[in-house]
Design a protein around this motif. Structure first.
Motif, PDB file in Angstrom:
ATOM      1  N   GLY A   1      52.170  43.330  33.013  1.00 12.99           N
ATOM      2  CA  GLY A   1      53.295  43.941  33.751  1.00 12.99           C
ATOM      3  C   GLY A   1      52.986  45.499  34.062  1.00 12.99           C
ATOM      4  O   GLY A   1      52.147  45.631  34.809  1.00 12.99           O
ATOM      5  N   ASP A   2      53.683  46.229  33.404  1.00 10.77           N
ATOM      6  CA  ASP A   2      53.484  47.897  33.543  1.00 10.77           C
ATOM      7  C   ASP A   2      52.316  48.113  33.177  1.00 10.77           C
ATOM      8  O   ASP A   2      51.725  49.268  33.858  1.00 10.77           O
ATOM      9  CB  ASP A   2      54.605  48.464  33.022  1.00 10.77           C
ATOM     10  N   ASP A   3      51.314  47.359  32.366  1.00 11.22           N
ATOM     11  CA  ASP A   3      50.051  48.053  31.797  1.00 11.22           C
ATOM     12  C   ASP A   3      49.289  47.683  32.680  1.00 11.22           C
ATOM     13  O   ASP A   3      47.684  47.545  32.198  1.00 11.22           O
ATOM     14  CB  ASP A   3      49.818  47.681  30.421  1.00 11.22           C
ATOM     15  N   ILE A   4      49.208  46.863  33.816  1.00  8.00           N
ATOM     16  CA  ILE A   4      48.168  46.416  34.582  1.00  8.00           C
ATOM     17  C   ILE A   4      47.004  47.386  35.114  1.00  8.00           C
ATOM     18  O   ILE A   4      47.814  48.428  35.673  1.00  8.00           O
ATOM     19  CB  ILE A   4      48.514  45.251  35.733  1.00  8.00           C
ATOM     20  N   VAL A   5      45.823  47.057  35.122  1.00 12.74           N
ATOM     21  CA  VAL A   5      45.025  48.075  35.836  1.00 12.74           C
ATOM     22  C   VAL A   5      44.342  47.085  37.024  1.00 12.74           C
ATOM     23  O   VAL A   5      43.734  46.125  36.726  1.00 12.74           O
ATOM     24  CB  VAL A   5      43.857  48.612  34.959  1.00 12.74           C
ATOM     25  N   VAL A   6      44.366  47.763  38.070  1.00  8.57           N
ATOM     26  CA  VAL A   6      43.786  46.930  39.351  1.00  8.57           C
ATOM     27  C   VAL A   6      42.431  47.673  39.706  1.00  8.57           C
ATOM     28  O   VAL A   6      42.575  48.746  39.600  1.00  8.57           O
ATOM     29  CB  VAL A   6      44.908  46.861  40.413  1.00  8.57           C
TER      30      VAL A   6
ATOM     31  N   GLU B   1      39.652  47.554  43.397  1.00 10.23           N
ATOM     32  CA  GLU B   1      39.028  47.050  44.654  1.00 10.23           C
ATOM     33  C   GLU B   1      40.510  47.209  45.516  1.00 10.23           C
ATOM     34  O   GLU B   1      41.474  47.914  45.522  1.00 10.23           O
ATOM     35  CB  GLU B   1      38.297  45.820  44.766  1.00 10.23           C
ATOM     36  N   GLN B   2      40.928  45.786  45.852  1.00 10.05           N
ATOM     37  CA  GLN B   2      42.076  45.902  46.923  1.00 10.05           C
ATOM     38  C   GLN B   2      43.230  45.222  46.156  1.00 10.05           C
ATOM     39  O   GLN B   2      44.278  44.709  46.588  1.00 10.05           O
ATOM     40  CB  GLN B   2      41.848  44.835  47.929  1.00 10.05           C
ATOM     41  N   GLY B   3      43.196  45.023  44.735  1.00 10.23           N
ATOM     42  CA  GLY B   3      44.300  44.779  43.809  1.00 10.23           C
ATOM     43  C   GLY B   3      45.538  45.484  44.033  1.00 10.23           C
ATOM     44  O   GLY B   3      45.403  46.741  44.253  1.00 10.23           O
ATOM     45  N   MET B   4      46.514  44.626  43.740  1.00  9.30           N
ATOM     46  CA  MET B   4      47.844  45.419  43.656  1.00  9.30           C
ATOM     47  C   MET B   4      48.472  45.128  42.308  1.00  9.30           C
ATOM     48  O   MET B   4      48.212  44.072  41.786  1.00  9.30           O
ATOM     49  CB  MET B   4      48.652  44.506  44.738  1.00  9.30           C
ATOM     50  N   PRO B   5      49.231  46.232  42.006  1.00 11.90           N
ATOM     51  CA  PRO B   5      49.856  46.112  40.431  1.00 11.90           C
ATOM     52  C   PRO B   5      51.018  45.115  40.568  1.00 11.90           C
ATOM     53  O   PRO B   5      52.238  45.651  40.456  1.00 11.90           O
ATOM     54  CB  PRO B   5      50.236  47.540  40.426  1.00 11.90           C
ATOM     55  N   LEU B   6      50.608  43.941  40.168  1.00 10.82           N
ATOM     56  CA  LEU B   6      51.507  42.852  40.094  1.00 10.82           C
ATOM     57  C   LEU B   6      51.887  42.226  38.859  1.00 10.82           C
ATOM     58  O   LEU B   6      51.015  42.022  38.129  1.00 10.82           O
ATOM     59  CB  LEU B   6      51.365  41.878  41.377  1.00 10.82           C
ATOM     60  N   LEU B   7      52.942  41.893  38.613  1.00 10.09           N
ATOM     61  CA  LEU B   7      53.309  41.126  37.026  1.00 10.09           C
ATOM     62  C   LEU B   7      52.205  39.978  37.252  1.00 10.09           C
ATOM     63  O   LEU B   7      52.474  39.134  38.323  1.00 10.09           O
ATOM     64  CB  LEU B   7      54.728  40.913  37.073  1.00 10.09           C
ATOM     65  N   SER B   8      51.531  39.607  36.315  1.00 10.70           N
ATOM     66  CA  SER B   8      50.808  38.262  36.364  1.00 10.70           C
ATOM     67  C   SER B   8      50.517  37.864  35.009  1.00 10.70           C
ATOM     68  O   SER B   8      50.722  38.215  34.041  1.00 10.70           O
ATOM     69  CB  SER B   8      49.093  39.120  36.743  1.00 10.70           C
ATOM     70  N   VAL B   9      50.569  36.496  35.365  1.00  7.58           N
ATOM     71  CA  VAL B   9      50.520  35.636  34.035  1.00  7.58           C
ATOM     72  C   VAL B   9      49.222  34.596  34.165  1.00  7.58           C
ATOM     73  O   VAL B   9      48.950  34.015  35.198  1.00  7.58           O
ATOM     74  CB  VAL B   9      51.511  34.916  33.916  1.00  7.58           C
ATOM     75  N   ILE B  10      48.452  34.269  33.044  1.00  8.43           N
ATOM     76  CA  ILE B  10      47.680  33.315  32.916  1.00  8.43           C
ATOM     77  C   ILE B  10      48.101  32.281  31.694  1.00  8.43           C
ATOM     78  O   ILE B  10      48.335  32.686  30.877  1.00  8.43           O
ATOM     79  CB  ILE B  10      46.353  33.861  32.288  1.00  8.43           C
ATOM     80  N   VAL B  11      47.996  30.897  32.307  1.00 13.15           N
ATOM     81  CA  VAL B  11      48.333  29.883  31.099  1.00 13.15           C
ATOM     82  C   VAL B  11      47.176  28.899  31.055  1.00 13.15           C
ATOM     83  O   VAL B  11      46.637  28.603  32.039  1.00 13.15           O
ATOM     84  CB  VAL B  11      49.680  29.313  31.699  1.00 13.15           C
ATOM     85  N   GLU B  12      46.799  28.609  30.036  1.00 12.76           N
ATOM     86  CA  GLU B  12      45.550  27.759  29.760  1.00 12.76           C
ATOM     87  C   GLU B  12      46.222  26.378  29.368  1.00 12.76           C
ATOM     88  O   GLU B  12      46.920  26.193  28.380  1.00 12.76           O
ATOM     89  CB  GLU B  12      44.623  28.069  28.538  1.00 12.76           C
ATOM     90  N   PHE B  13      45.619  25.155  29.680  1.00 14.60           N
ATOM     91  CA  PHE B  13      45.856  23.953  29.273  1.00 14.60           C
ATOM     92  C   PHE B  13      44.535  23.127  29.120  1.00 14.60           C
ATOM     93  O   PHE B  13      43.652  23.753  29.396  1.00 14.60           O
ATOM     94  CB  PHE B  13      46.451  23.091  30.490  1.00 14.60           C
ATOM     95  N   ASP B  14      44.782  22.004  28.269  1.00 17.47           N
ATOM     96  CA  ASP B  14      43.759  21.258  27.871  1.00 17.47           C
ATOM     97  C   ASP B  14      42.773  20.978  28.850  1.00 17.47           C
ATOM     98  O   ASP B  14      41.544  20.587  28.836  1.00 17.47           O
ATOM     99  CB  ASP B  14      43.899  19.921  26.689  1.00 17.47           C
ATOM    100  N   ASN B  15      43.518  20.539  30.091  1.00 17.22           N
ATOM    101  CA  ASN B  15      42.584  19.998  31.033  1.00 17.22           C
ATOM    102  C   ASN B  15      43.601  20.165  32.666  1.00 17.22           C
ATOM    103  O   ASN B  15      44.656  20.708  32.389  1.00 17.22           O
ATOM    104  CB  ASN B  15      42.219  18.709  31.078  1.00 17.22           C
ATOM    105  N   VAL B  16      42.814  20.051  33.637  1.00 17.15           N
ATOM    106  CA  VAL B  16      43.591  20.500  34.881  1.00 17.15           C
ATOM    107  C   VAL B  16      44.839  19.395  34.970  1.00 17.15           C
ATOM    108  O   VAL B  16      45.626  19.732  35.861  1.00 17.15           O
ATOM    109  CB  VAL B  16      42.677  20.800  36.019  1.00 17.15           C
TER     110      VAL B  16
END
Length: 98
Positions: free
Chosen positions: A42-47, A49-64
Motif C-alpha cells: 500500500g503506502d510502502d510500495i516502491v516503484v 521505471e514507469q510504475g505507479m504507486p498503486l495498492l497491489s496484491v499477489i495471491v498464490e494458489f496451488d495451480n492456475v
C-alpha cells in the motif's frame, strides 16, 4: 504442477473502506481454494521505471485452475459488488513459471 497467481493493482479507490469490506468478505473464499496472500503493498510500495504507486496484491494458489475457480466462485463474484462505484482494478490470473 505450476502455481497459479492473482495479481491485482488498484488504479482508483474512491472509498478505501469498501476495499477493506471486500477483503474481509473475500479472504475466506480465497482461502477455501488454497489461496495465500504473498504480498500486499500500500503506502510502502516502491516503484521503478514507469510504475505507479498503486495498492497491489499477489495471491498464490496451488495451480492456475484453482486460481480461476476461486475467481469464478459465485460467492467471490458477489464480493465485487462491495466496491464503491468508480473503484478500478487491474486484475490478472496466470500460471507461474516453475
Amino acid at each position: 504442477m505450476k502455481k497459479g497467481y492473482w495479481t491485482v493493482a488498484y488504479r482508483n479507490i474512491p472509498d478505501f473502506a469498501s476495499v477493506k469490506a471486500y477483503a474481509a468478505a473475500a479472504n475466506p473464499i480465497i482461502a477455501s481454494y488454497g489461496g495465500k496472500v504473498l504480498g500486499f503493498a500500500g503506502d510502502d510500495i516502491v516503484v521503478h521505471e514507469q510504475g505507479m504507486p498503486l495498492l497491489s496484491v499477489i495471491v498464490e494458489f496451488d495451480n492456475v485452475q484453482k486460481a480461476r475457480e476461486a475467481y469464478n466462485d459465485p460467492a467471490y463474484l458477489a464480493t465485487l459488488e462491495m466496491f464503491a462505484p468508480g473503484t478500478e482494478r487491474d486484475f490478472r490470473i496466470f500460471e507461474g513459471a516453475v
